[in-house]
Design a protein around this motif. Structure first.
Motif, PDB file in Angstrom:
ATOM      1  N   PHE A 124       1.893 -11.751 -37.668  1.00  0.00           N
ATOM      2  CA  PHE A 124       2.460 -10.446 -37.999  1.00  0.00           C
ATOM      3  C   PHE A 124       3.960 -10.450 -37.712  1.00  0.00           C
ATOM      4  CE2 PHE A 124      -1.956  -9.716 -36.893  1.00  0.00           C
ATOM      5  CZ  PHE A 124      -2.399  -8.867 -37.895  1.00  0.00           C
ATOM      6  N   CYS A 125       4.689  -9.705 -38.519  1.00  0.00           N
ATOM      7  CA  CYS A 125       6.111  -9.430 -38.271  1.00  0.00           C
ATOM      8  C   CYS A 125       6.218  -8.042 -37.649  1.00  0.00           C
ATOM      9  CB  CYS A 125       6.915  -9.486 -39.565  1.00  0.00           C
ATOM     10  SG  CYS A 125       6.934 -11.112 -40.350  1.00  0.00           S
ATOM     11  N   CYS A 126       6.861  -7.958 -36.486  1.00  0.00           N
ATOM     12  CA  CYS A 126       6.901  -6.712 -35.728  1.00  0.00           C
ATOM     13  C   CYS A 126       8.340  -6.284 -35.468  1.00  0.00           C
ATOM     14  CB  CYS A 126       6.153  -6.877 -34.393  1.00  0.00           C
ATOM     15  SG  CYS A 126       4.464  -7.472 -34.574  1.00  0.00           S
ATOM     16  N   TYR A 127       8.455  -5.067 -34.954  1.00  0.00           N
ATOM     17  CA  TYR A 127       9.769  -4.458 -34.723  1.00  0.00           C
ATOM     18  C   TYR A 127       9.696  -3.636 -33.448  1.00  0.00           C
ATOM     19  CZ  TYR A 127      13.559  -1.057 -35.415  1.00  0.00           C
ATOM     20  OH  TYR A 127      14.662  -0.250 -35.258  1.00  0.00           O
ATOM     21  N   TRP A 128      10.658  -3.851 -32.572  1.00  0.00           N
ATOM     22  CA  TRP A 128      10.753  -3.090 -31.319  1.00  0.00           C
ATOM     23  C   TRP A 128      12.120  -2.438 -31.251  1.00  0.00           C
ATOM     24  CZ3 TRP A 128      12.556  -5.404 -26.142  1.00  0.00           C
ATOM     25  CH2 TRP A 128      12.578  -4.393 -25.154  1.00  0.00           C
ATOM     26  N   ASP A 129      12.133  -1.116 -31.184  1.00  0.00           N
ATOM     27  CA  ASP A 129      13.382  -0.358 -31.133  1.00  0.00           C
ATOM     28  C   ASP A 129      13.778  -0.167 -29.675  1.00  0.00           C
ATOM     29  OD1 ASP A 129      15.553   1.191 -31.564  1.00  0.00           O
ATOM     30  OD2 ASP A 129      14.480   2.897 -32.469  1.00  0.00           O
ATOM     31  N   ASP A 130      14.783  -0.940 -29.253  1.00  0.00           N
ATOM     32  CA  ASP A 130      15.252  -0.894 -27.864  1.00  0.00           C
ATOM     33  C   ASP A 130      16.617  -0.229 -27.758  1.00  0.00           C
ATOM     34  OD1 ASP A 130      15.073  -1.393 -25.121  1.00  0.00           O
ATOM     35  OD2 ASP A 130      16.156  -3.296 -25.300  1.00  0.00           O
ATOM     36  N   THR A 131      16.949   0.627 -28.733  1.00  0.00           N
ATOM     37  CA  THR A 131      18.286   1.236 -28.755  1.00  0.00           C
ATOM     38  C   THR A 131      18.466   2.306 -27.680  1.00  0.00           C
ATOM     39  OG1 THR A 131      17.484   2.782 -30.437  1.00  0.00           O
ATOM     40  CG2 THR A 131      18.586   0.790 -31.215  1.00  0.00           C
ATOM     41  N   GLY A 231       1.906  -0.965 -40.167  1.00  0.00           N
ATOM     42  CA  GLY A 231       2.350   0.383 -39.834  1.00  0.00           C
ATOM     43  C   GLY A 231       1.818   0.882 -38.514  1.00  0.00           C
ATOM     44  N   GLY A 232       0.900   0.135 -37.895  1.00  0.00           N
ATOM     45  CA  GLY A 232       0.351   0.547 -36.614  1.00  0.00           C
ATOM     46  C   GLY A 232       1.279   0.237 -35.465  1.00  0.00           C
ATOM     47  N   VAL A 233       1.007   0.867 -34.339  1.00  0.00           N
ATOM     48  CA  VAL A 233       1.831   0.713 -33.137  1.00  0.00           C
ATOM     49  C   VAL A 233       0.934   0.186 -32.019  1.00  0.00           C
ATOM     50  CG1 VAL A 233       3.306   1.871 -31.459  1.00  0.00           C
ATOM     51  CG2 VAL A 233       3.327   2.603 -33.856  1.00  0.00           C
ATOM     52  N   ILE A 234       1.398  -0.844 -31.319  1.00  0.00           N
ATOM     53  CA  ILE A 234       0.676  -1.387 -30.175  1.00  0.00           C
ATOM     54  C   ILE A 234       1.571  -1.303 -28.943  1.00  0.00           C
ATOM     55  CG2 ILE A 234      -0.760  -2.917 -31.559  1.00  0.00           C
ATOM     56  CD1 ILE A 234       1.084  -5.221 -30.785  1.00  0.00           C
ATOM     57  N   ASN A 235       0.935  -1.193 -27.803  1.00  0.00           N
ATOM     58  CA  ASN A 235       1.624  -1.091 -26.524  1.00  0.00           C
ATOM     59  C   ASN A 235       1.702  -2.475 -25.906  1.00  0.00           C
ATOM     60  OD1 ASN A 235       2.677  -0.446 -24.057  1.00  0.00           O
ATOM     61  ND2 ASN A 235       0.912   0.735 -23.358  1.00  0.00           N
ATOM     62  N   TRP A 237       2.943  -3.914 -22.889  1.00  0.00           N
ATOM     63  CA  TRP A 237       3.417  -3.709 -21.519  1.00  0.00           C
ATOM     64  C   TRP A 237       4.522  -2.643 -21.462  1.00  0.00           C
ATOM     65  CZ3 TRP A 237       0.331  -5.572 -18.002  1.00  0.00           C
ATOM     66  CH2 TRP A 237      -0.427  -6.700 -18.289  1.00  0.00           C
ATOM     67  N   GLY A 238       4.204  -1.495 -22.069  1.00  0.00           N
ATOM     68  CA  GLY A 238       5.117  -0.365 -22.021  1.00  0.00           C
ATOM     69  C   GLY A 238       6.135  -0.333 -23.136  1.00  0.00           C
ATOM     70  N   ARG A 239       6.123  -1.310 -24.013  1.00  0.00           N
ATOM     71  CA  ARG A 239       7.079  -1.353 -25.132  1.00  0.00           C
ATOM     72  C   ARG A 239       6.346  -0.985 -26.425  1.00  0.00           C
ATOM     73  NH1 ARG A 239       7.933  -5.129 -21.449  1.00  0.00           N
ATOM     74  NH2 ARG A 239      10.067  -5.535 -20.696  1.00  0.00           N
ATOM     75  N   ARG A 240       6.925  -0.089 -27.192  1.00  0.00           N
ATOM     76  CA  ARG A 240       6.316   0.410 -28.426  1.00  0.00           C
ATOM     77  C   ARG A 240       6.701  -0.515 -29.573  1.00  0.00           C
ATOM     78  NH1 ARG A 240       7.385   4.365 -32.410  1.00  0.00           N
ATOM     79  NH2 ARG A 240       5.533   5.591 -32.955  1.00  0.00           N
ATOM     80  N   VAL A 241       5.756  -1.354 -29.990  1.00  0.00           N
ATOM     81  CA  VAL A 241       6.004  -2.363 -31.027  1.00  0.00           C
ATOM     82  C   VAL A 241       5.294  -1.922 -32.302  1.00  0.00           C
ATOM     83  CG1 VAL A 241       5.675  -4.772 -31.690  1.00  0.00           C
ATOM     84  CG2 VAL A 241       6.252  -4.186 -29.315  1.00  0.00           C
ATOM     85  N   ILE A 242       6.049  -1.903 -33.407  1.00  0.00           N
ATOM     86  CA  ILE A 242       5.525  -1.482 -34.703  1.00  0.00           C
ATOM     87  C   ILE A 242       5.270  -2.725 -35.561  1.00  0.00           C
ATOM     88  CG2 ILE A 242       5.948  -0.099 -36.767  1.00  0.00           C
ATOM     89  CD1 ILE A 242       7.857   1.596 -35.120  1.00  0.00           C
ATOM     90  N   ILE A 243       4.080  -2.818 -36.167  1.00  0.00           N
ATOM     91  CA  ILE A 243       3.728  -3.938 -37.042  1.00  0.00           C
ATOM     92  C   ILE A 243       4.208  -3.619 -38.446  1.00  0.00           C
ATOM     93  CG2 ILE A 243       1.840  -5.315 -37.967  1.00  0.00           C
ATOM     94  CD1 ILE A 243       0.264  -4.699 -35.470  1.00  0.00           C
TER      95      ILE A 243
END
Length: 500
Positions: A124-131, A231-235, A237-243
């Motif tokens: 999977f290609c994922c995205y984490w918004d750490d802004t 389009g789902g979101v997984i946790n 370790w406290g980081r919101r990662v979007i697939i």
């Protein structure tokens, strides 16, 4: 160390280190009997007698004045050596046995999952918004999910000159809990197996059993393959990662759920509109056994409408009633995602009642090719299995057998052994060598003497024709039935039918 049990004939050695057993017979000179070790092999573990043969003998099975069985041989233990009844050893073994769960142990087997899904990885290609954090920016991630053991790992995609150091992994391979960060647990609180203390204080005769119902287990949920969706979101370790996307193997792994049928056109048309943006007509699925040489594998039946309408009975002009195509079975929901169920060849037999597009019909007869084909493939057509039918007929009572013979007597007053063939009461199936043809509908009607005490339908009110390959009327292939052979094969008797 080993323990030895003695009697006049043999010695039994039980090895505490691995629960193996050895049986020896003391040599007696000039006994005239071959003497050797009685066990099938030298020193090995021995199974308990059936039905507990999935367990082995242990030290608790041995005691003085007790019988034990090795490979169908029974031994009576009469004495033991000084080492065997050592009090400390006995007490120590009891304590060790109480500290372990009772046998058989709970089996946790993941071998099947490993063998089926080894080297199969979902990508999977994922995205984490750490802004939101200081000096944070969007992060691109690559997630690998291993189907063999439900573990996952995450890599970070670092662009050149991004100012970030390249690290081996963003997340090491392992199971990812859904609730993170997880609370801290005491040592031994989360284990694969748990035991319960059923009674007694610690160190004073306590007993433990395996907690097979998981009454005190601490459940911990982990992410599985069905939790990973576009389009789902997984946790993490406290980081919101979007697939965001997945690779081709992952797309083929997940079953594609089709939307419900719209009701417009056929089901195949509705599926084609979901498979491509450019609408294409559905392709015909031709079966390979439609034709073999000059023989066309088409089953032909003669049927009639089951209706009370006089117009449908007498005033309908002949012609095509239903064009070629699959016919749905009745009683199915129209707007659903599952594939519809259609009539198959196994649903067709003489006497069957079908509902074709809300029009009930009954099959009355079939051509010779259909009968032969169904008899040659009796495993697919149980109604044409002559062995099953003959066996069922043989099991009827003597009174019903007399009714069957009386039925043939009424249709053959001259006692020639033959009765005329007529289509509506044709009994089916028949022997392939055409020794005789039996009927199905009329025969069952004859033996059902409680509900139908009267004879079967007479020849003058039946349909006296067969059909050829063009669907036109033709003379039946068989005009008489040798029922005397039928009585001989079914009732194993050549008794004159007039006797009954």
């Amino acid at each position: 160390s080993s323990m030895g049990f003695f009697d006049k004939q043999c010695k039994i050695y039980f090895y505490l280190e691995d629960d193996t057993i050895q049986v020896e017979e003391p040599e007696l000179k000039n006994s005239g009997i071959p003497q050797d070790k009685l066990s099938k092999s030298n020193r090995h573990r021995i199974s308990l007698p059936a039905p507990k043969d999935d367990c082995f003998y242990n030290v608790h099975h041995f005691n003085i004045n007790q019988e034990i069985a090795f490979y169908s041989r029974t031994f009576m233990i009469t004495d033991c050596d000084p080492f065997t009844p050592d009090p400390y050893t006995t007490h120590r073994q009891e304590m060790e046995g109480n500290m372990k769960p009772l046998r058989p142990y709970e089996r946790i087997d993941n071998l099947k999952q490993f063998l089926e899904h080894d080297r199969k990885v979902l990508g999977f290609c994922c995205y984490w918004d750490d802004t939101e954090s200081m000096f944070g920016d969007p992060r691109e991630l690559i997630l690998h999910y291993f189907l063999a053991d439900d573990t996952m790992e995450i890599y970070e995609f670092v662009l050149p000159n991004s100012g970030r150091d390249t690290v081996p992994k963003f997340l090491h391979r392992g199971k990812l809990p859904k609730q993170a960060p997880i609370p801290k647990r005491q040592p031994g609180e989360i284990t694969d197996r748990r035991v319960l203390n059923v009674f007694g204080p610690v160190g004073q005769g306590e007993r433990y059993i395996l907690d097979s119902l998981k009454t005190g287990a601490v459940e911990e949920e982990f992410h599985k393959d069905h939790d990973l969706t576009i389009g789902g979101v997984i946790n993490v370790w406290g980081r919101r990662v979007i697939i965001c996307d997945c690779d081709n193997f992952t797309k083929e792994y997940y079953p594609r759920q089709m939307p419900p049928y719209t009701g417009f056109g056929s089901e195949e048309d509705s599926l084609c509109s979901c498979q491509s943006l450019l609408l294409k007509p559905p392709q015909k699925d031709f079966i390979n056994n439609q034709k073999q040489g000059l023989v066309s594998n088409v089953l032909r039946f003669v049927a009639k409408m089951l209706t009370d309408s006089p117009i449908d009975k007498e005033c309908v002009i002949g012609g095509r009633f239903l064009k070629r195509g699959q016919v749905k079975k009745p009683g199915q929901e129209l707007f659903k995602s599952e594939v519809f169920k259609y009539f198959t060849a196994q649903d067709l037999y003489v006497g069957a009642r079908l509902d074709l597009n809300n029009q009930p019909i009954q099959l009355l007869n079939a051509d010779e090719f259909t009968f032969n084909y169904m008899e040659q493939h009796a495993d697919e057509f149980p109604k044409a299995n002559i062995d099953t039918i003959i066996s069922k007929v043989k099991s009827i009572s003597e009174e019903e057998k007399k009714v069957v013979k009386r039925f043939f007597t009424m249709n053959n007053p001259s006692n020639t052994g033959f009765i005329p063939y007529f289509i509506q009461v044709r009994i089916w199936p028949k022997y392939t060598n055409k020794r005789y043809i039996t009927t199905y509908h009329a025969f069952l009607s004859a033996i059902n003497w409680r509900e139908n005490p009267t004879p079967a339908v007479l020849p003058d009110v039946t349909v006296k024709f067969d059909t050829d390959w063009r669907g036109e009327a033709a003379d039946p292939a068989v005009k008489t039935i040798n029922y005397s052979l039928f009585l001989e094969d079914v009732f194993s008797s050549t008794t004159n039918i007039n006797e009954s």
